[in-house]
Design a protein around this motif. Structure first.
Motif, short mmCIF file in Angstrom:
data_model
loop_
_atom_site.label_atom_id
_atom_site.label_comp_id
_atom_site.label_asym_id
_atom_site.label_seq_id
_atom_site.Cartn_x
_atom_site.Cartn_y
_atom_site.Cartn_z
N LEU A 25 -13.94 18.88 -8.83
CA LEU A 25 -13.96 19.25 -10.16
C LEU A 25 -14.99 18.16 -10.89
N ALA A 28 -16.98 19.20 -14.34
CA ALA A 28 -16.21 20.27 -14.96
C ALA A 28 -15.86 20.03 -16.42
N HIS A 39 -15.04 12.38 -15.88
CA HIS A 39 -14.34 12.99 -14.71
C HIS A 39 -12.78 12.20 -14.61
N THR A 199 -10.54 23.16 -7.75
CA THR A 199 -11.97 23.74 -8.07
C THR A 199 -11.98 24.38 -9.68
N ALA A 200 -13.26 24.48 -9.80
CA ALA A 200 -13.59 24.78 -11.36
C ALA A 200 -13.15 26.19 -11.37
N ARG A 204 -10.34 27.25 -14.32
CA ARG A 204 -10.63 28.34 -15.34
C ARG A 204 -9.40 29.12 -15.51
#
Length: 225
Positions: A25, A28, A39, A199-200, A204
């Motif tokens: 990440l 992000a 982060h 993960t990104a 989302r």
């Protein structure tokens, strides 16, 4: 109701050092820059939203965070959240085992569970329902139950009945490994409980569901945070 229906439920949430947590990440929270403080703030926010949901759940008596990160211990300690350091052997499953040993030493009759630390869209009622479903299985003779992640391959939640070893098998393919070890998969929908964030794309998806206030602030979704 049998004694298993009324089982006391204690949960363990492990946390890596914030500088090492959620490496996929990185970036992000700051448009891809990957500044370490941004982060770490995001990693802490994911944890805080997870912890807030656990503390608001009616089915959970006690929450134990396992982490040797002094920032995690200091920040959570302000809110009265119990933190114990990792044991001598590193690793996610080892952290869960460490937490289970601490909890069972203090109350051998508790049902002990493992919860991932990156569930920012978790709702307290989802956790209550999952715990209730697990306890119903325990009353019918099962000893361990788990919730697969959104992809169906990983695990976000594992619960062991009183007197039963937690036996965590987190890692790649953990859903299959937990089922092979005798744990029963739980079939509720519970989108927030199933949506861990690695993960990104995961982030989302969680954001679209509605994340907690800490993750929203870390992602600047709430003006003025």
């Amino acid at each position: 109701m049998t004694s298993i229906d009324r089982a006391t439920v204690d949960l363990i949430v492990p946390v890596k050092p914030l500088t090492k947590a959620k490496s996929r990440l990185r970036g992000a929270a700051d448009g891809g820059v990957g500044e370490p403080r941004a982060h770490a703030r995001l990693a802490m926010a994911l944890l805080r939203d997870t912890v807030d949901a656990v503390r608001a759940a009616h089915a959970v008596r006690r929450l134990l965070v396992v982490s040797s990160d002094p920032v995690v211990a200091a920040e959570l300690g302000v809110f009265g959240i119990e933190v114990t350091p990792d044991g001598p052997v590193p690793g996610l499953n080892q952290a869960y085992e460490r937490g289970a040993a601490v909890l069972r030493e203090q109350d051998p009759a508790a049902a002990v569970g493992a919860l991932q630390a990156d569930l920012p869209a978790l709702r307290p009622e989802e956790l209550d329902e999952a715990v209730g479903a697990a306890l119903a299985l325990f009353a019918a003779g099962a000893r361990r139950a788990f919730v697969p992640d959104a992809e169906g391959t990983g695990t976000t939640f594992l619960l062991a009945a009183p007197g039963t070893a937690l036996d965590p098998r987190f890692g790649p393919g953990s859903a299959r490994e937990h089922e092979r070890s005798g744990a029963h998969p739980l079939g509720g929908s519970w989108p927030g409980l199933r949506r861990d964030v690695d993960t990104a794309a995961d982030l989302r998806e969680a954001t679209a569901m509605g994340v907690g206030k800490h993750t929203s602030c870390a992602l600047a979704l709430i003006p003025g945070c």
